[in-house]
Design an enzyme around this catalytic site. Structure first.
Site, PDB file in Angstrom:
ATOM      1  N   LEU A 149       0.834  -1.198   0.000  1.00 22.95           N
ATOM      2  CA  LEU A 149       0.000   0.000   0.000  1.00 22.95           C
ATOM      3  C   LEU A 149       0.871   1.251   0.000  1.00 22.95           C
ATOM      4  O   LEU A 149       0.525   2.264  -0.608  1.00 22.95           O
ATOM      5  CB  LEU A 149      -0.940   0.010   1.201  1.00 22.95           C
ATOM      6  CG  LEU A 149      -1.901   1.197   1.245  1.00 22.95           C
ATOM      7  CD1 LEU A 149      -2.866   1.162   0.060  1.00 22.95           C
ATOM      8  CD2 LEU A 149      -2.660   1.238   2.554  1.00 22.95           C
ATOM      9  N   TYR A 150       2.009   1.194   0.689  1.00 17.25           N
ATOM     10  CA  TYR A 150       2.944   2.323   0.674  1.00 17.25           C
ATOM     11  C   TYR A 150       3.309   2.694  -0.760  1.00 17.25           C
ATOM     12  O   TYR A 150       3.235   3.858  -1.164  1.00 17.25           O
ATOM     13  CB  TYR A 150       4.199   1.964   1.465  1.00 17.25           C
ATOM     14  CG  TYR A 150       5.343   2.918   1.274  1.00 17.25           C
ATOM     15  CD1 TYR A 150       5.245   4.249   1.693  1.00 17.25           C
ATOM     16  CD2 TYR A 150       6.528   2.507   0.665  1.00 17.25           C
ATOM     17  CE1 TYR A 150       6.298   5.129   1.514  1.00 17.25           C
ATOM     18  CE2 TYR A 150       7.578   3.381   0.482  1.00 17.25           C
ATOM     19  CZ  TYR A 150       7.462   4.695   0.907  1.00 17.25           C
ATOM     20  OH  TYR A 150       8.497   5.566   0.718  1.00 17.25           O
ATOM     21  N   ALA A 151       3.690   1.692  -1.555  1.00 18.81           N
ATOM     22  CA  ALA A 151       4.053   1.944  -2.951  1.00 18.81           C
ATOM     23  C   ALA A 151       2.861   2.474  -3.738  1.00 18.81           C
ATOM     24  O   ALA A 151       3.005   3.365  -4.580  1.00 18.81           O
ATOM     25  CB  ALA A 151       4.591   0.667  -3.590  1.00 18.81           C
TER      26      ALA A 151
ATOM     27  N   THR B  66       0.401   4.291  -2.628  1.00 15.48           N
ATOM     28  CA  THR B  66       0.161   5.707  -2.317  1.00 15.48           C
ATOM     29  C   THR B  66       1.173   6.597  -3.016  1.00 15.48           C
ATOM     30  O   THR B  66       0.836   7.711  -3.451  1.00 15.48           O
ATOM     31  CB  THR B  66       0.204   5.976  -0.800  1.00 15.48           C
ATOM     32  OG1 THR B  66       1.506   5.691  -0.267  1.00 15.48           O
ATOM     33  CG2 THR B  66      -0.852   5.163  -0.067  1.00 15.48           C
ATOM     34  N   LYS B  67       2.397   6.132  -3.153  1.00 16.51           N
ATOM     35  CA  LYS B  67       3.411   6.938  -3.837  1.00 16.51           C
ATOM     36  C   LYS B  67       3.147   6.998  -5.345  1.00 16.51           C
ATOM     37  O   LYS B  67       3.361   8.029  -5.995  1.00 16.51           O
ATOM     38  CB  LYS B  67       4.808   6.380  -3.548  1.00 16.51           C
ATOM     39  CG  LYS B  67       5.273   6.623  -2.126  1.00 16.51           C
ATOM     40  CD  LYS B  67       5.379   8.103  -1.832  1.00 16.51           C
ATOM     41  CE  LYS B  67       6.035   8.404  -0.518  1.00 16.51           C
ATOM     42  NZ  LYS B  67       6.205   9.855  -0.301  1.00 16.51           N
TER      43      LYS B  67
END
Length: 341
Positions: A150-152, A154-155
């Site tokens: 999910l981090y990726a 969002t980026k």
């Protein structure tokens, strides 16, 4: 020139802010000092920014009011947006933190940039956006449609949102995909910090994917140099861009994506060897499977960065690890260890 740096108490943000202040810029820093990791470490980073031309404001990106007031009062000409909820593994347990900070917060940054005539927005993306891509080195000409955390995701959404604002409002935006940044004042949740702490305490280090990983480790000073060189170079529309074969890294809008990496994938075991040699301690190794959200190898293509700035990262892991260990021991003591707030 007035520069707003979000995430000024963070690892990269504090280094960037200090460099800008040393070069004579007037800098406003914005950070919420959250407790994702040691707040005392963040406060000590802020102490290094004790310059007459530095203004610090504590607040959340999601708070439109506090961020908007800072734009109104400080009137920045450029913004370097480095604040975010970081970390791949943490996103598995706390997904809402990533949406609030990285998506809602970035929306507020874009809106303020739009309404205050910002000449250049530089923002942090990540090598994690390459996700399931296996063609190496990773190039900004490759599509990045299959993130695995999910981090990726969002980026990646930040890159899409930035392009929309570049297209609709002519806002010059530059996205920087950082590759495994390390160095003094680094984050306690990152590998080099964890490994150093474990070795000094006589504890085993955890090797995910049984140590069969390669990373394009990039020293913090090389990241800062890249940002400072790009700051006065807002992107211009790419008039050779062809919608029938669209380049993901540029646009007919003032939009550009760069990789910031060392262009040298280093096996994790070689990285650990360099740390062992610096400390004079042999590591005990705990072999573990690949973690969800992790990729096995990263490798940055940095030709565009070099063409634009005449610079590419080049600090060796031996030199970078040496500087980190010297800082760590000076900050915590050889027998000391980070304490939780």
């Amino acid at each position: 020139m007035h520069i707003l740096v979000t995430g000024c108490a963070g690892f990269i943000g504090s280094h960037v802010s200090k460099r800008l202040l040393e070069e004579g810029y007037v800098v406003a820093g914005f950070d919420n000092l959250n407790d994702y990791y040691s707040v005392s470490l963040k406060r000590d980073r802020l102490k290094r920014l004790d310059y007459p031309d530095f203004l610090y404001v504590q607040g959340d990106l999601e708070d439109q009011g506090s961020l908007g007031r800072l734009f109104e009062q400080f009137r920045p000409q450029a913004v370097i947006h480095l604040a975010a909820q970081a970390g791949v593994r943490y996103s598995l347990d706390n997904p809402h933190a990533y949406i609030q900070s990285n998506v809602v917060g970035f929306m507020n940054v874009l809106e303020n940039c739009r309404h205050h005539g910002i000449r250049h927005l530089i923002y942090a993306s990540t090598s994690s956006v390459y996700g399931l891509n296996t063609t190496l080195p990773f190039s900004t000409q490759q599509p990045v449609d299959h993130p695995i955390s999910l981090y990726a995701a969002t980026k990646k959404s930040n890159e899409l949102m930035a392009h929309t604002y570049s297209h609709l409002f002519g806002l010059p935006t530059t996205g920087l995909r950082f590759f495994t940044v390390y160095g003094p004042w680094g984050r306690p949740d990152m590998a080099l910090f964890l490994f150093t702490k474990a070795l000094l305490e006589g504890k085993p280090i955890q090797l995910f994917n049984y140590g069969r990983m390669k990373r394009d480790f990039t020293y913090i000073d090389d990241i800062v140099e890249s940002i400072v060189r790009l700051l006065p170079l807002p992107p211009k529309p790419d008039f050779d861009w062809d919608g029938s074969t669209p380049s993901p890294g540029s646009s007919p809008a003032p939009y550009k994506i760069y990789n910031i990496g060392n262009h040298d994938p280093v096996p994790l075991l070689d990285f650990i060897t360099a740390l062992e040699e610096k400390l004079g301690i042999a590591a005990q190794k705990e072999q573990l499977p690949l973690q969800p959200g992790d990729v096995t190898e990263t490798y940055a293509e940095v030709t565009d960065l070099f063409k634009m700035t005449g610079f590419k990262p080049q600090t060796s892991v031996q030199e970078g690890i040496g500087r980190f260990v010297d800082w760590y021991i000076d900050y915590y003591g050889k027998d000391g260890a980070p304490t939780e707030d």
